[in-house]
Design a protein around this motif. Sequence first.
Motif, PDB file in Angstrom:
ATOM      1  N   ASN A   1       0.975  -1.434   0.031  1.00  0.00           N
ATOM      2  CA  ASN A   1      -0.383   0.081  -0.007  1.00  0.00           C
ATOM      3  C   ASN A   1       0.575   1.085  -0.048  1.00  0.00           C
ATOM      4  O   ASN A   1       0.455   2.247   0.480  1.00  0.00           O
ATOM      5  CB  ASN A   1      -0.767   0.181   1.481  1.00  0.00           C
ATOM      6  N   ASN A   2       2.121   1.208  -0.514  1.00  0.00           N
ATOM      7  CA  ASN A   2       2.387   2.371  -0.766  1.00  0.00           C
ATOM      8  C   ASN A   2       3.421   3.011   0.634  1.00  0.00           C
ATOM      9  O   ASN A   2       3.829   4.104   0.469  1.00  0.00           O
ATOM     10  CB  ASN A   2       2.224   3.707  -1.207  1.00  0.00           C
TER      11      ASN A   2
ATOM     12  N   ASP B   1      -2.235  -4.410  -3.822  1.00  0.00           N
ATOM     13  CA  ASP B   1      -1.955  -4.107  -2.801  1.00  0.00           C
ATOM     14  C   ASP B   1      -0.495  -3.974  -2.523  1.00  0.00           C
ATOM     15  O   ASP B   1       0.149  -3.490  -1.529  1.00  0.00           O
ATOM     16  CB  ASP B   1      -2.050  -4.756  -2.166  1.00  0.00           C
TER      17      ASP B   1
END
Length: 161
Positions: free
Chosen positions: A109-110, A143
């Motif tokens: 998720n960065n 994700d």
Amino acid sequence: MPEVNAQFLLRRPNLPLAEAWALLDEADATDEHLIEVPLLGSVSAGLPIEACLDSTSIRVPRRMVRRNTYALRVRGDSMIDCNIFDGDVIIIERQESAENGETAVVMINNQEVTLKKLYIDRAGVRLQPANERMAPIFLKNSDIQVLGLVMGVVRQEELAA
């Protein structure tokens, strides 16, 4: 000289990671054979941790370095069955994809980064620890982002089993 009493483990291709490590001899660890690679921070071998970059470097044998190589310090015990321990520095080849079963540094998720074995199928992604006491992490393909693959380990001898 390299890190005090460091061991350098180079990954041999086409073997399961737990059996893939070759200890480099002292000739590879002399000053003329060492080059600096960026040590960009820590990676979790356990629950994912927030990605935070440092900007130091570590000297490693030239044989451990490829095109886009960097290093990360391991925090946690989820990869012990692959001979990667808390406190080790892993040498990473920057790549954006991984084959099923590869040990990869993955961003979730960065924001969170973890070190796990990566398995992809239609249902999504499984990030599998190499420690039977820890549960896998299941995510959607969207994700995760693969940041690189483990190519080597630098271990301080006082940490070695």
